[in-house]
Design an enzyme around this catalytic site. Sequence first.
Site, PDB file in Angstrom:
ATOM      1  N   HIS A  70      75.625   8.650  77.526  1.00  0.00           N
ATOM      2  CA  HIS A  70      76.892   8.215  78.089  1.00  0.00           C
ATOM      3  C   HIS A  70      77.817   9.419  78.281  1.00  0.00           C
ATOM      4  O   HIS A  70      77.898  10.284  77.411  1.00  0.00           O
ATOM      5  CB  HIS A  70      77.574   7.198  77.167  1.00  0.00           C
ATOM      6  CG  HIS A  70      76.695   6.033  76.804  1.00  0.00           C
ATOM      7  ND1 HIS A  70      76.688   5.479  75.549  1.00  0.00           N
ATOM      8  CD2 HIS A  70      75.789   5.338  77.539  1.00  0.00           C
ATOM      9  CE1 HIS A  70      75.821   4.475  75.517  1.00  0.00           C
ATOM     10  NE2 HIS A  70      75.264   4.371  76.711  1.00  0.00           N
ATOM     11  N   TYR A 133      82.688  10.448  65.602  1.00  0.00           N
ATOM     12  CA  TYR A 133      83.155  11.272  66.711  1.00  0.00           C
ATOM     13  C   TYR A 133      84.647  11.068  66.964  1.00  0.00           C
ATOM     14  O   TYR A 133      85.166   9.959  66.915  1.00  0.00           O
ATOM     15  CB  TYR A 133      82.344  11.033  67.986  1.00  0.00           C
ATOM     16  CG  TYR A 133      82.165   9.592  68.418  1.00  0.00           C
ATOM     17  CD1 TYR A 133      82.891   9.067  69.479  1.00  0.00           C
ATOM     18  CD2 TYR A 133      81.235   8.766  67.778  1.00  0.00           C
ATOM     19  CE1 TYR A 133      82.699   7.755  69.900  1.00  0.00           C
ATOM     20  CE2 TYR A 133      81.048   7.464  68.195  1.00  0.00           C
ATOM     21  CZ  TYR A 133      81.780   6.954  69.252  1.00  0.00           C
ATOM     22  OH  TYR A 133      81.603   5.664  69.659  1.00  0.00           O
TER      23      TYR A 133
END
EC number: 1.1.1.133
Length: 481
Positions: A70, A133
């Site tokens: 992605h 993240y």
Amino acid sequence: MTTYGKDLRASTTPIPGLLVIDLPVHGDNRGWFKENWQREKMMAAGLPDFGPVQNNVSFNDAVGTTRGIHAEPWDKFVSVATGRIFGAWIDLRTGPSFGTTFTAEIDPSRAVFVPRGVGNAFQTLEPDTAYTYLVNDHYSPSGAYTSVNLADPDIDINWPIPLERAELSAKDRAHPHLSAVASIPPKRVLVLGANGQLGRALRHSYADSTHIDFADRTDIDLLSVDLDSAREWREYGVIVNAAAYTAVDASETAEGRSQSWTTNVSGVAALARIARAHGVTLVHISSDYVFDGSADRAYRENDPVCPLGVYGQTKAAGDFVVATVPRHYVLRTSWVIGDGVNFVRTMMSLADRGVDPSVVDDQFGRLTFTSELARAIRHLVEAAPPHGIYNVTCSGEPTSWAGVARKVFVLAGHDPSRVTAVTTAEYFASAAGPIAPRPRNSVLDLEKISATGFVPAAADPLLATYVNEVVAAGQTVRRGF
């Protein structure tokens, strides 16, 4: 196994902007501890100050869990809190590195910075892996996000656990192959003041780019209550403010003072607010007029400002406003010459009409051609040196206005002795209306901009080219100094 005792270090990869970061992990009989994100230390190690706004954690209980590829419209800082992963990245940005891949194993002692437009995927190598993240924008359910099939043979990622035995979502299995994916363009650049001398130079400088928008005051009113919705600001990475009120003498009048403060300060403050809110890099043009000209050397970027007149005061105030934007470049310049009404064209017109001008000989500086200013702007935006103030003028020996006038006369085929040197006081002695005080020394030190890899061009050859082009086009324009 997590490696203890590493030094904090950032390493480059084949994908531009994708960095691998070794993280110091401190362990003992109780377990381990690390600073997963430490802004000051990581900036010193070479990471960009990307301004994270959201922290996400993906827990994966089975070995072989695979997620991606992605590429969302934001930067990421990826790491693991527990376990170990095989990470894979592919550059999906428009440009020569499109399709470049990179893989690496990540444990708690290693992290990766993923720039916007780079596809990100991972496969867990240990059970109970927590993947975390940081991102610098918020997820939008209505957003369009680019993805690539994990099994695409053109990408040729050697997954440690074959994908037919891995845990994948049906959505990830159905993503298109790279050949069917449109590359991700860079964030857009907005140039304000697009019809001025610098704006026209920027149009020429960015003629090879399709991600640049140009606007003037009729397109965007910085003081409008609708400014927040005037553009899709999150689509922009850079705003170049090439607009300003530059009528130096008129600024000393009641009406001019109001216009100068409105455009050069209030408008800039509104623009700075937009830039701060959306993480945009703001590029702003300043002036030698922020100094009083009393120094006996070239002015450096960190010299204290001390403007003499209203125009200089508003430019200095604008500089301070722009400095509140985390990502900003202020370009201080002097004696600007471009496609429009300016001193060089005035001297050419006087020479052609047989007028012998009196020109000030006690103000010193360097010319700055808008082509050089535009080149410096593009350099700073693309090279991304540390944010702050940069002096930008042409290089070469400083001269006076009278010295410039004599050079123009020679280049245009006229006798330079027709130029009479006078003092500033003599020149303005008979002037009607308010006259703004000028700095006697407008020379700006160019060491800082040169250290970024930008080499300012010499003024004299550019002046010769400019005069020749104006002569060829028959575009001399009359204007008083």
